[in-house]
Each structure stands twice: as C-alpha cells, then as structure tokens.
Design a protein around this motif. Structure first.
Motif, PDB file in Angstrom:
ATOM      1  N   ILE A   1       0.839  -1.204   0.000  1.00 22.35           N
ATOM      2  CA  ILE A   1       0.000   0.000   0.000  1.00 22.35           C
ATOM      3  C   ILE A   1       0.871   1.249   0.000  1.00 22.35           C
ATOM      4  CG2 ILE A   1      -1.625   1.355   1.389  1.00 22.35           C
ATOM      5  CD1 ILE A   1      -2.895  -1.269   2.291  1.00 22.35           C
ATOM      6  N   ALA A   2       1.940   1.252   0.809  1.00 23.25           N
ATOM      7  CA  ALA A   2       2.831   2.416   0.891  1.00 23.25           C
ATOM      8  C   ALA A   2       3.513   2.673  -0.453  1.00 23.25           C
ATOM      9  CB  ALA A   2       3.872   2.195   1.984  1.00 23.25           C
ATOM     10  N   LEU A   3       3.950   1.624  -1.114  1.00 20.28           N
ATOM     11  CA  LEU A   3       4.606   1.796  -2.417  1.00 20.28           C
ATOM     12  C   LEU A   3       3.625   2.323  -3.456  1.00 20.28           C
ATOM     13  CD1 LEU A   3       6.852  -1.410  -2.561  1.00 20.28           C
ATOM     14  CD2 LEU A   3       7.528   0.935  -2.019  1.00 20.28           C
ATOM     15  N   THR A   4       2.379   1.871  -3.371  1.00 17.96           N
ATOM     16  CA  THR A   4       1.364   2.378  -4.293  1.00 17.96           C
ATOM     17  C   THR A   4       1.135   3.871  -4.092  1.00 17.96           C
ATOM     18  OG1 THR A   4       0.280   0.214  -4.286  1.00 17.96           O
ATOM     19  CG2 THR A   4      -1.019   2.085  -5.075  1.00 17.96           C
ATOM     20  N   LEU A   5       1.177   4.301  -2.813  1.00 17.01           N
ATOM     21  CA  LEU A   5       1.002   5.720  -2.492  1.00 17.01           C
ATOM     22  C   LEU A   5       2.295   6.511  -2.670  1.00 17.01           C
ATOM     23  CD1 LEU A   5      -1.171   5.321   0.751  1.00 17.01           C
ATOM     24  CD2 LEU A   5      -1.962   6.029  -1.517  1.00 17.01           C
ATOM     25  N   LYS A   6       3.398   5.776  -2.961  1.00 15.60           N
ATOM     26  CA  LYS A   6       4.718   6.381  -3.179  1.00 15.60           C
ATOM     27  C   LYS A   6       5.216   7.150  -1.950  1.00 15.60           C
ATOM     28  CE  LYS A   6       4.595   6.623  -8.205  1.00 15.60           C
ATOM     29  NZ  LYS A   6       3.560   5.598  -8.344  1.00 15.60           N
ATOM     30  N   ILE A   7       5.067   6.524  -0.785  1.00 14.42           N
ATOM     31  CA  ILE A   7       5.652   7.068   0.443  1.00 14.42           C
ATOM     32  C   ILE A   7       6.498   5.981   1.103  1.00 14.42           C
ATOM     33  CG2 ILE A   7       3.733   8.686   0.815  1.00 14.42           C
ATOM     34  CD1 ILE A   7       2.680   6.843   2.975  1.00 14.42           C
ATOM     35  N   ASP A   8       7.350   6.400   2.035  1.00 21.34           N
ATOM     36  CA  ASP A   8       8.231   5.467   2.733  1.00 21.34           C
ATOM     37  C   ASP A   8       7.388   4.517   3.591  1.00 21.34           C
ATOM     38  OD1 ASP A   8      10.153   4.146   4.143  1.00 21.34           O
ATOM     39  OD2 ASP A   8      11.190   5.935   4.886  1.00 21.34           O
ATOM     40  N   PRO A   9       7.486   3.193   3.385  1.00 16.56           N
ATOM     41  CA  PRO A   9       6.699   2.250   4.198  1.00 16.56           C
ATOM     42  C   PRO A   9       6.951   2.384   5.704  1.00 16.56           C
ATOM     43  CG  PRO A   9       7.640   1.135   2.303  1.00 16.56           C
ATOM     44  CD  PRO A   9       8.257   2.502   2.332  1.00 16.56           C
ATOM     45  N   VAL A  10       8.129   2.889   6.086  1.00 18.74           N
ATOM     46  CA  VAL A  10       8.440   3.050   7.509  1.00 18.74           C
ATOM     47  C   VAL A  10       7.425   3.968   8.183  1.00 18.74           C
ATOM     48  CG1 VAL A  10      10.172   3.878   9.163  1.00 18.74           C
ATOM     49  CG2 VAL A  10      10.881   2.589   7.142  1.00 18.74           C
ATOM     50  N   ALA A  11       6.856   4.908   7.427  1.00 22.31           N
ATOM     51  CA  ALA A  11       5.863   5.837   7.977  1.00 22.31           C
ATOM     52  C   ALA A  11       4.593   5.110   8.401  1.00 22.31           C
ATOM     53  CB  ALA A  11       5.530   6.919   6.953  1.00 22.31           C
ATOM     54  N   PHE A  12       4.345   3.930   7.872  1.00 26.29           N
ATOM     55  CA  PHE A  12       3.228   3.091   8.314  1.00 26.29           C
ATOM     56  C   PHE A  12       3.689   2.012   9.287  1.00 26.29           C
ATOM     57  CE2 PHE A  12       0.771   3.992   4.166  1.00 26.29           C
ATOM     58  CZ  PHE A  12       0.028   4.998   4.781  1.00 26.29           C
ATOM     59  N   LEU A  13       4.871   1.451   9.036  1.00 27.56           N
ATOM     60  CA  LEU A  13       5.335   0.304   9.814  1.00 27.56           C
ATOM     61  C   LEU A  13       5.629   0.672  11.271  1.00 27.56           C
ATOM     62  CD1 LEU A  13       7.700  -1.484   7.262  1.00 27.56           C
ATOM     63  CD2 LEU A  13       5.364  -2.096   7.903  1.00 27.56           C
ATOM     64  N   MET A  14       6.281   1.816  11.503  1.00 29.59           N
ATOM     65  CA  MET A  14       6.605   2.202  12.883  1.00 29.59           C
ATOM     66  C   MET A  14       5.355   2.441  13.730  1.00 29.59           C
ATOM     67  SD  MET A  14       9.789   1.939  13.569  1.00 29.59           S
ATOM     68  CE  MET A  14       9.764   2.819  15.137  1.00 29.59           C
ATOM     69  N   PRO A  15       4.354   3.181  13.226  1.00 35.46           N
ATOM     70  CA  PRO A  15       3.119   3.297  14.009  1.00 35.46           C
ATOM     71  C   PRO A  15       2.455   1.948  14.264  1.00 35.46           C
ATOM     72  CG  PRO A  15       3.184   4.989  12.320  1.00 35.46           C
ATOM     73  CD  PRO A  15       4.331   4.061  12.043  1.00 35.46           C
ATOM     74  N   GLU A  16       2.514   1.050  13.261  1.00 35.81           N
ATOM     75  CA  GLU A  16       1.863  -0.254  13.416  1.00 35.81           C
ATOM     76  C   GLU A  16       2.534  -1.100  14.487  1.00 35.81           C
ATOM     77  OE1 GLU A  16       0.139  -0.922   8.865  1.00 35.81           O
ATOM     78  OE2 GLU A  16       1.912  -2.010   9.562  1.00 35.81           O
ATOM     79  N   VAL A  17       3.870  -1.179  14.463  1.00 35.18           N
ATOM     80  CA  VAL A  17       4.538  -2.032  15.455  1.00 35.18           C
ATOM     81  C   VAL A  17       4.362  -1.461  16.856  1.00 35.18           C
ATOM     82  CG1 VAL A  17       6.834  -0.945  15.294  1.00 35.18           C
ATOM     83  CG2 VAL A  17       6.635  -3.347  15.931  1.00 35.18           C
ATOM     84  N   PHE A  18       4.336  -0.124  16.965  1.00 39.84           N
ATOM     85  CA  PHE A  18       4.075   0.488  18.270  1.00 39.84           C
ATOM     86  C   PHE A  18       2.670   0.118  18.744  1.00 39.84           C
ATOM     87  CE2 PHE A  18       3.621   3.649  21.532  1.00 39.84           C
ATOM     88  CZ  PHE A  18       4.911   3.946  21.934  1.00 39.84           C
ATOM     89  N   ALA A  19       1.702   0.196  17.831  1.00 41.16           N
ATOM     90  CA  ALA A  19       0.320  -0.154  18.181  1.00 41.16           C
ATOM     91  C   ALA A  19       0.189  -1.626  18.540  1.00 41.16           C
ATOM     92  CB  ALA A  19      -0.603   0.194  17.023  1.00 41.16           C
ATOM     93  N   SER A  20       0.974  -2.474  17.875  1.00 44.68           N
ATOM     94  CA  SER A  20       0.891  -3.908  18.163  1.00 44.68           C
ATOM     95  C   SER A  20       1.318  -4.208  19.596  1.00 44.68           C
ATOM     96  CB  SER A  20       1.747  -4.703  17.173  1.00 44.68           C
ATOM     97  OG  SER A  20       3.124  -4.612  17.476  1.00 44.68           O
ATOM     98  N   ASN A  21       2.350  -3.530  20.074  1.00 45.89           N
ATOM     99  CA  ASN A  21       2.798  -3.739  21.452  1.00 45.89           C
ATOM    100  C   ASN A  21       1.818  -3.149  22.458  1.00 45.89           C
ATOM    101  OD1 ASN A  21       5.258  -5.156  20.964  1.00 45.89           O
ATOM    102  ND2 ASN A  21       6.225  -3.258  20.335  1.00 45.89           N
ATOM    103  N   VAL A  22       1.215  -2.010  22.111  1.00 47.05           N
ATOM    104  CA  VAL A  22       0.216  -1.411  23.008  1.00 47.05           C
ATOM    105  C   VAL A  22      -1.023  -2.293  23.073  1.00 47.05           C
ATOM    106  CG1 VAL A  22      -1.304   0.571  23.380  1.00 47.05           C
ATOM    107  CG2 VAL A  22       1.058   0.945  22.628  1.00 47.05           C
ATOM    108  N   GLY A  23      -1.514  -2.737  21.915  1.00 47.69           N
ATOM    109  CA  GLY A  23      -2.700  -3.582  21.895  1.00 47.69           C
ATOM    110  C   GLY A  23      -2.467  -4.933  22.550  1.00 47.69           C
ATOM    111  N   GLY A  24      -1.285  -5.491  22.312  1.00 43.15           N
ATOM    112  CA  GLY A  24      -0.975  -6.791  22.909  1.00 43.15           C
ATOM    113  C   GLY A  24      -0.896  -6.763  24.415  1.00 43.15           C
ATOM    114  N   THR A  25      -0.650  -5.588  24.984  1.00 45.23           N
ATOM    115  CA  THR A  25      -0.545  -5.456  26.441  1.00 45.23           C
ATOM    116  C   THR A  25      -1.900  -5.634  27.113  1.00 45.23           C
ATOM    117  OG1 THR A  25       1.260  -3.885  26.093  1.00 45.23           O
ATOM    118  CG2 THR A  25       0.301  -3.940  28.289  1.00 45.23           C
TER     119      THR A  25
END
Length: 577
Positions: A275-299
């Motif tokens: 999805i990030a490549l389709t939008l032509k933005i750095d995937p890290v801009a999505f991945l970092m928020p996601e992994v942070f959310a995964s640890n918060v949600g998993g708690t």
C-alpha cells in the motif's frame, strides 16, 4: 514343571523368612517397651516460602539417631519423623534437631522444647509429640556465582545479538545442569539445579498456549482474512492517508490483543509495504506506528504479548483480569500513539500520491480477497469459542492452554489441514525452545538464591512502600525491557514480584503484576530489540529494502514510549491503588 514351580515357591518363602531384620526392626523386637517420639514441622526460607528436599537429622544426648529412611521436606516444606527410643529415654533426654540443604546454611542443632506425652499403650510403649519449624538462611556458595554468571552471560548474548536467543538460553540451561551433575556430585556447594527441578520449572501452560495459538493463526492465514482486513482499511479511509494510518494502527492493535503482536506484524507488514509503495511514500511511515500499536494492543490481554502469558500463568490471573485492569490504559495509550505518529509523519503523508482511489480499491479487492470462506467460518467460530473459554477459564478452573489446545485440535480436525505441514511450518519451534530453556536458566538463579537476593534488595529500596514498589517495578521493567528482550526479563521478575506481593502492605491485590506487565510490554517499544515484534518488523523492512537502524528506531520510538509509561504511572497510582 509343576514340581519345579512348587520348589521355587517354597525356596522363595525360605529366603523371605531368613531375610535379615533391619537394625531398627531388631531394636523394636528385642528391646520390649520403648518411647516413640513423633516430630513434625515446616521449613521455610527468609521470605516465608516453603523449601523442599531439606535433610533433617536428630540427636539424642549428642548421639545421632540412625533412621531407616532419611527425613526430608515435601514440596510444601513439611517434614515428619518417627523416632524409636529405649523405654525411659523421654522426657528427660536432650533431643536436638538440625536441617540443611545445598545453597542454604545448615542450622545449628536446636533442642526440642515442649515434648508432650500423648499416650501409653497396653505393651508399655509411650508416645510423645513435638513440633519444630525452621527458617533457613541462604548461603552464598559457588552455585550462586555460577548461576549469576550464566544468567548475565545469557542476557548479554541476547541483548547484543552475539548469538541466537534460543541457542543462548539452550547453552545456559545445559551448563547449569552439567555443572550440577559433574561437580555437584562430589561437592554439594556446586549443586545449582537438579534435572527434576528443571522439569518442574518449565511452565507447560505457557508452552502449550503459544503452540496452540500458533496453529490456530496458521490455519486462519490460509483464508486470506488478514490481507482482506488491510484492503478494507484502505477502502474505509477512501484515500485519506491520515485515516488510513489510523485505521491500520487500530486494526493492528486489536488483532494483537487476540492473536499476538509477532503474528500480527508478520501478516500485516507485506500488505502495508505494498500500500505504501502504491502511495509512493516510505513504508516506515506506516510500519513504525503499526509495530508500536501492536505492542500497546498486545498489552491489553492475557494472550496478546508473551510477557502477559508468562505473568498470567505464574500468578494464576485470568483473561478477564487482564482486560479489566489493562484494557482502558492501553486504549488511552493507543489514542495518544495514534495522534503522536500522525503528527510525526505528517510530512510523509502529505507527499502521498493518492491517484485514482477507486482503481486502487478495485486492485486491492482483487489482490486481497478471502480465499477460503468455509475455512474462515470454521476458524472464526473456533476462535470465538476459544476466546469465550479464555474469559470463563477462571470460573472453570481451567488453564488457558487447555482452551487453546482444544480449539486448535478441533479446528485441525474439521478443516482437514495437514497437521505435518502445520507442525513443520506454522509452529515457531525456536521460540518455544527458547521459553523452555529460559525457564530452566531462571530456575537456576532462583534455586541458588540470586532471585531472593534481588527481591530483598527491591524490598529494602522500597522500604515497604507500595507506591515506591510500583514505581520501581514499572520503570525498571520499562528501561530494562527497552534494551534486553522483555521475555527473559519478565521470567526473572516473576518470583521477585510474587515475593513483594506477600511483604508489602496493599500489594496483595496484585497491582504489582500490572506494573510489571505494563513496564515489560510497553517498555519494549523503546528500541528495536525490546520486543520480538520490533525485531520482526525491522527484519522484514530490511528485506524489502528499507533499513531501520538502531538509533533511528530509538529516535522515533523513545518519546512515545516515555509518555506511555508516564501515563501508566498516573494510571497505577491514581486509578489502580
């Protein structure tokens, strides 16, 4: 043949009749009337915890009493001995008792007080009763230093990635057992952990729960449901990148709460990168928020993060306990994280080339659709039943692993998925072996006294204050989990928190468990090695060509991690106490 059998039978009777009588039996038969002293008691450590396998010896007027079997304590720390003494020995004789075990100081002989006469039978035998309890103090032996060194070396190997964490734990556990049997056989000061103790230290509830959930998720992966969820997120956002980032974070957090954060990231990262490549933005801009959310949600739940699984199993906390005490603060942390990362990556999102939204939606609909609706229905119903059993397991007195195991077994049976393929490809055996070996390494530290030393230090530092104990456990857990994997840290902290719950007023309600869970799970967000989900995310991003360095990760995650821990501090001190 019958004659030979009869001959063997009578011959065996002859040998039984001629068998020698033990010294104790001979004494009882020959001496006539005698005194019988029954001694019982409980032996505990300085924290009041029962100690098993403590050898107990008795002396009468300075002479050691030889018993038929050595007296030692049970798992509950209790012992009971029956001494047969010549008639008239009691009550005038001086009866002394001593106790000892490797890694503990052998007690000095203590004279029994209050030896009470119970009864005299028709043969003139007199029975007496006595009770005596001990508190054994730890001894700093070579076993203590070896266990400490092994634990530190294992931590260092994991933290600096000098060795695969499974191999590091495997090596540590093997060394502890090898030294115990090689050197400890000749010198008890080197006895660290017996094989039997090592087997008891492995928490099979944790192992089976993880294994069963891996199987359930592995089957659900075959339906394409996780990729379909990412497509629905894009469709719901309608081309709005801010909304898309927010929806992806929420989906990741919720999925992590009911699966686990590592599995969730493994499933969502490939779709996110596309999805990030389709939008032509750095995937890290999505991945970092996601992994942070995964640890918060998993708690938020019992099964969302491995440290929670370990805490729940050790402390006998239910799925509902975790939801009641952690879900609200995790939701608050998720909202803050969402706002923070949207502002942090605002410039990246503004650069997105949205293009034809409808064309993109049509592409994703075709690319990421449900591939097996029947299997999805079967897996969804099974997962719902398993979660319901998680919620009810406290009332049913059923371990969470049983709920997961029956769900996995039934789903495997009705779906007819190849179990060999599932076992070979979907179960993360390195992770399970890591847990098994880590339990043994931590048990070695506990048996040799290291854990008790740390627990006493924490108690002394907190000076018996519940507030101080909460702050220490929360912040020490958060800082430590940021730089070492939160799984071994949590394993080390479990017996420490269990002890503090018994000695600090107000801690008996379990608030220190929540401090440990929040610190270990959310503190793991701080660096790329703090949680397993972080390592997975960085690795998959690297393979896709997007490097996230150690310092870059800290620069992005340190501030939101710090703020979420501050939020948890206020929550624990204001709401939970």
């Amino acid at each position: 043949m019958k004659r030979f059998a009869l001959f063997c039978f009578f011959l065996s009777l002859f040998f039984i009749a001629a068998a020698p009588v033990t010294a104790a039996e001979e004494g009882r038969e020959a001496s006539g009337p005698q005194d019988t002293l029954i001694v019982a008691g409980t032996i505990v450590n300085s924290q009041g915890k029962p100690i098993k396998e403590v050898a107990v010896h008795f002396y009468v007027n300075g002479v050691k009493v030889e018993l038929e079997e050595e007296v030692s304590t049970s798992k509950a720390g209790r012992y009971e001995a029956e001494l047969f003494l010549p008639r008239g020995t009691l009550p005038g004789a001086r009866v002394e008792i001593e106790a000892g075990k490797p890694a503990y100081k052998t007690t000095e002989r203590v004279a029994l007080a209050n030896v009470l006469k119970e009864k005299t039978d028709d043969a003139g035998n007199v029975s007496y009763l006595a009770h005596h309890g001990f508190t054994l103090q730890r001894a700093i032996t070579p076993a203590f230093w070896i266990a400490t060194l092994v634990l530190l070396v294992v931590y260092a190997l994991i933290a600096f990635e000098l060795m695969h964490r499974t191999l590091a734990a495997f090596l540590g556990a093997s060394v502890l057992l090898f030294i115990t049997y090689l050197v400890g056989t000749f010198n008890s000061d080197y006895v660290i952990l017996t094989f039997e103790d090592a087997m008891h230290a492995i928490d099979m509830n944790v192992i089976f729960l993880l294994m069963a959930m891996m199987m359930i998720v592995g089957i659900l992966k075959k339906t394409g449901v996780f990729q379909w969820m990412a497509y629905k997120a894009y469709q719901l956002a309608k081309g709005n990148v801010y909304a898309l980032a927010s929806i992806l974070m929420v989906i990741t957090a919720v999925a992590s709460a009911f699966l686990d954060n590592v599995t969730t990231m493994l499933l969502i990262i490939p779709v996110t990168i596309e999805i990030a490549l389709t939008l032509k933005i750095d995937p890290v801009a999505f991945l970092m928020p996601e992994v942070f959310a995964s640890n918060v949600g998993g708690t938020a739940t019992l099964i969302g993060d491995p440290p929670n699984i370990m805490i729940g199993s050790y402390a006998k906390l239910s799925f509902v306990d975790f939801v009641q005490n952690l879900s609200v603060i995790c939701a608050i942390g998720l909202v803050f994280s969402l706002v923070y990362f949207i502002f942090l990556y605002k410039k990246d999102y503004l650069k997105a080339q949205v293009g034809d939204v409808q064309t993109m939606i049509a592409h994703l609909r075709e690319e990421y659709k449900i591939t097996n609706k029947t299997l999805l229905i079967q897996g969804g119903i099974t997962m719902g039943i398993v979660i319901a059993l998680f919620i009810a397991h406290g009332a049913l007195h059923m371990e969470p692993s049983i709920a997961a195991m029956v769900g996995a077994a039934v789903l495997m049976a009705i779906s007819r998925v190849d179990i060999v393929e599932m076992i070979e490809h979907e179960i993360e055996w390195p992770t399970l072996i890591f847990f098994i070996m880590l339990f043994i390494v931590v048990a070695g530290a506990e048996e040799s006294g290291l854990i008790q030393v740390i627990a006493e230090w924490v108690k002394d530092m907190s000076q018996g204050s519940l507030v101080a104990a909460i702050l220490m456990i929360l912040w020490v857990s958060a800082i430590a989990s940021a730089f070492i994997d939160n799984i071994p840290f949590t394993a080390t902290m479990l017996p420490i928190v269990a002890y503090l719950n018994t000695v600090i007023p107000g801690a008996e309600h379990g608030i220190l468990w929540w401090a440990l869970a929040l610190g270990a799970c959310l503190g793991g967000n701080g660096t790329m090695i703090g949680a397993s989900a972080n390592v997975v995310t960085v690795g998959m991003a690297e393979r896709a060509g997007y490097h996230i360095s150690f310092m870059k990760y800290i620069k992005i995650a340190a501030i939101p991690t710090l703020i979420t821990i501050i939020l948890c501090t206020f929550w624990l001190l204001v709401v939970e106490i």
